[in-house]
Design a protein around this motif. Structure first.
Motif: not given
Length: 589
Positions: A130-139, A151-157
Motif C-alpha cells: 500500500i506504501d507503493f500504491l500511495g507513492g511513498t516507496r518504490a519497487a 484522498d485529501a490526506a494523500g492516502d491511496p484509495r
C-alpha cells in the motif's frame, strides 16, 4: 495411520501440482492494460524477504488521470500466477482499476515463512505494498506508482479482494493499516482454532475434533515446497522439523495430530491459532467489508463468516454478507448457474459479481449514490431460474421452529408428544460414520456417500412434511447424554478423555435415500457429560421438500475427524418434561 499418511501425501502432491506447472506472469501489454513484474523487499517476522508481484495498469491511467487500486493475493499453496489470482488482476484492470497482484509470503517466488496470515507479519507486508500504491516507496527496481487516486490526506484509495488464504489477509491488513478502503474476503476463516479443531459446543475453550485430512493436506503442501519451487529463497527456510512454517504453526499441527490435549498444549494451540485469526483483531478493522462465504465448505463453513459479520456489525463497521454456492468442498461455479466465476469474467452478469462491483464503486470510486445491496443474501439451489436464485433479508433468520427428540426415535413438533424412553450407542476403535473425504475430493477420487454404522449412532426422524421447509442458517440442538465411563475420566487434565460426538441433519426422501446437505457435520467434545449442552450445527441453505423427512443424527465418530479415546457407551433418554430440543431457522418458501 499408514493409510492416512498415504492419502495425505497423495493429496499434497495433487494440490501442489498446479504450482509446479505455473510460471510467473510475463510482462505484457494489451490495448486495455500493461502488466509489469515487480519485487518488493519487506521486513516480516524478523526476516528480510521479497514479495513477488504483478502490476496491472489500465491504459490511460497516469498522474493526471489516476484510478483507485485493487490489491489481491493467492489462496494457500498458490501464487500470483494462479488462474484465479491472475484473473482478478485482469478483471479489475479491464474495469479501470490499478491492480497489484502478489504471491503471499512463503508462496510462489515470495520469500519468508508461512505465517498463516498473521496481521503482524502478512498484514504488515501487504501494508508495504500500500506504501507503493500511495507513492511513498518504490519497487526494488525503482518503479513508482504516482497514478493511484488519493484522498485529501494523500492516502491511496485501495480495496482488497481474494479467497480463503487470500481472504483472511485482507482483514489482517486492514487491522494494521487503516488506509484500506474496502474489503471483499471470500470463503475464509474467523477462528483457525475452530476451523482446524472444531468444537460446536457452546464452550469453545474445550478443544474439538481435529480435521486431520484438511490440516495435513495443507501442512504437507507448505512443507513440500522445495519439490515445487526451484532455487527456493533461503528466507523461506526455518528449521529441520519445521521447514517452511513459523514454529508455532508446526507445534499446533503436532498437537492436533497427537490426539492429546493436556491443558498447557491446548492453551498454546488456541492462543496461536486465534492470535493469527480475525477473531482476535476484528475490533481494529474499520474498512467496509463485503463477506462472501460458500455453502459447500467443510473447511470454513458459513458460521465463520457469520461470526465475523456479527462482530463487525456490532462494533459499527459497515458489513454485508452473501452466502454463495461454491466453497472449498464444491458447489456451482458454472456462469450459467448465476454464480461468480472470475475466470469466466462474469462480474457484470453474476449476482456476486455485481455486488462486488457496486461495493468498489461505492467505497473506491466514491459513487455515493451506489446501492450496495441488502445486508444478507443467500443462494438457493432449488430455484430453477438462475436470475432468481438469490434471496435477500435484513438479517440472518432466527431459529423459529422447535422440534423435540422423542424416546421412540421420532422428531416431534410438540413436547407433549414426546415418548418416554432411552437408547444407547457406542463407538468402535475405528471410525464408523462417514461424512466426506476432503482428500478424495482434492485428488479426484470418488467420495463414498455419507453413512453410519448400526449401533454407533442414534437418529430422530420427523413424519413426512406436509409442506416444503426452507432452512436458512445454523440449526441448534440442546442435548443431554449419559456416559458413566466418560464421567469418571473427563476431568483428568487431558481433554482427550472427554466425550466426542457428531451431530448432523439428513434430508430423507420418500424412497429412503438420505442426503447430508453439503456433507456437513458438527463435531462436539462435550464439556461435561453431567450437564446439558448446546450444539450449533453448520449453517445451511436447503429446501426439505414436501413428503421428505428431517432426520437428526448423533454419531459416535466420523472418518474425517479425530475422535474418542477408548470406547465410551452413551445413552440418551427422553421424557416430556426433559428431552433434547432441535431449533431450526425456517423461512417462508
Amino acid at each position: 495411520m499408514s493409510r492416512r499418511r498415504a492419502l495425505t501425501l497423495a493429496t499434497a502432491a495433487a494440490l501442489a501440482a498446479p504450482l509446479a506447472l505455473s510460471g510467473p506472469a510475463p510482462a505484457s501489454a494489451t490495448g486495455q492494460y500493461t502488466v509489469t513484474a515487480l519485487k518488493f523487499t519487506v521486513q516480516a517476522g524478523g526476516r528480510s524477504c521479497t514479495l513477488d508481484a504483478d502490476l496491472y495498469r489500465p491504459a490511460g491511467v497516469d498522474a493526471a488521470h489516476p484510478a483507485p487500486a485493487v490489491l489481491s493475493t493467492n489462496g494457500f499453496g498458490g501464487s500470483k500466477s494462479d488462474d484465479g489470482t491472475a484473473a482478478t488482476g485482469k478483471a479489475f484492470a479491464e474495469r479501470g482499476y490499478v491492480s497489484l497482484i502478489y504471491s503471499g509470503l512463503g508462496f510462489g517466488k515470495s520469500g519468508c515463512l508461512i505465517s498463516l496470515d498473521d496481521p503482524g507479519i502478512d498484514g504488515r507486508a501487504a501494508a508495504g505494498l500500500i506504501d507503493f500504491l500511495g507513492g511513498t516507496r518504490a519497487a526494488d527496481d525503482g518503479t513508482e506508482a504516482d497514478y493511484v487516486t488519493a484522498d485529501a490526506a494523500g492516502d491511496p484509495r485501495v480495496g482488497m479482494i481474494g479467497g480463503s488464504y487470500g481472504g483472511a489477509v485482507q482483514l489482517a491488513t486492514a487491522a494494521v493499516d487503516h488506509r484500506v478502503d474496502a474489503l471483499v474476503p471470500m470463503i475464509t476463516w474467523n477462528d483457525l482454532a475452530y476451523s482446524l479443531d472444531p468444537n460446536n459446543a457452546a464452550d469453545r475453550r474445550v478443544p474439538g475434533a481435529a480435521k486431520w485430512q484438511w490440516m495435513n493436506g495443507f501442512y504437507l503442501i507448505g512443507e513440500g515446497q522445495p519439490l515445487l519451487v526451484p532455487n527456493l529463497d533461503p528466507s523461506r527456510i526455518n528449521k529441520l522439523d519445521c521447514l517452511h512454517f513459523v514454529t508455532k504453526a508446526c507445534e499446533t499441527i503436532r498437537t492436533l495430530n497427537s490426539g492429546r490435549y493436556p491443558a498447557d498444549r491446548t492453551e498454546a494451540l488456541q492462543t496461536f491459532a486465534r492470535g493469527v485469526s480475525p477473531v482476535s483483531y476484528l475490533n481494529k478493522v474499520t474498512a467496509p467489508t463485503l463477506l462472501v462465504q460458500g455453502q459447500a465448505d467443510s473447511l470454513f463453513n458459513l458460521g465463520e463468516a457469520e461470526a465475523t459479520y456479527r462482530k463487525l456489525k456490532g462494533q459499527g463497521t459497515t458489513a454485508k454478507m452473501i452466502w454463495q454456492s461454491w466453497g472449498h468442498s464444491g458447489g456451482e461455479t458454472d456462469p450459467a448457474s448465476g454464480e461468480l466465476n472470475l475466470g469466466a469474467g462474469n462480474l457484470e452478469t453474476s449476482y456476486v459479481g455485481k455486488r462486488v462491483l457496486a461495493w468498489f464503486d461505492r467505497y473506491l470510486q466514491h459513487k455515493k449514490s451506489t446501492d450496495t445491496g441488502p445486508d444478507f443474501a443467500y443462494y438457493r439451489d432449488w430455484i430453477a431460474d438462475p436470475a432468481s436464485r438469490y434471496a435477500t433479508a435484513a438479517q440472518v433468520p432466527a431459529r423459529n421452529r422447535t422440534l423435540y427428540l422423542s424416546g421412540d426415535g421420532k422428531l416431534v413438533d410438540h413436547r407433549e408428544n414426546v415418548a418416554r424412553g432411552s437408547r444407547e450407542y457406542r463407538n468402535w476403535l475405528i471410525p464408523t460414520s462417514h461424512s466426506e473425504s476432503s482428500l478424495a475430493g482434492m485428488i479426484g477420487l470418488p467420495d463414498p456417500a455419507p453413512h453410519d454404522t448400526r449401533g454407533t449412532y442414534l437418529d430422530w426422524t420427523t413424519e413426512p412434511l406436509t409442506d416444503a421447509v426452507d432452512v436458512v442458517g445454523a440449526p441448534r440442538a440442546t442435548l443431554k447424554v449419559i456416559s458413566p465411563k466418560t464421567e469418571r475420566v473427563q476431568h483428568s487434565g487431558d481433554a482427550a478423555d472427554k466425550l466426542v460426538l457428531f451431530a448432523k441433519l439428513y434430508d430423507v426422501a420418500p424412497d429412503g435415500r438420505k442426503t447430508l446437505v453439503h456433507r456437513l457435520v458438527a463435531p462436539v467434545r462435550v464439556p461435561d457429560v453431567t450437564k446439558p449442552f448446546e450444539v450449533t450445527l453448520p449453517g445451511i441453505v436447503h429446501r426439505y421438500e414436501k413428503g421428505h423427512r428431517l432426520q437428526f443424527v448423533v454419531a459416535a465418530s466420523d472418518g474425517a475427524y479425530g475422535g474418542n479415546k477408548g470406547v465410551k457407551p452413551v445413552t440418551v433418554t427422553s421424557a416430556p418434561e426433559d428431552t433434547g430440543v432441535l431449533k431450526l431457522p425456517v423461512v417462508r418458501p
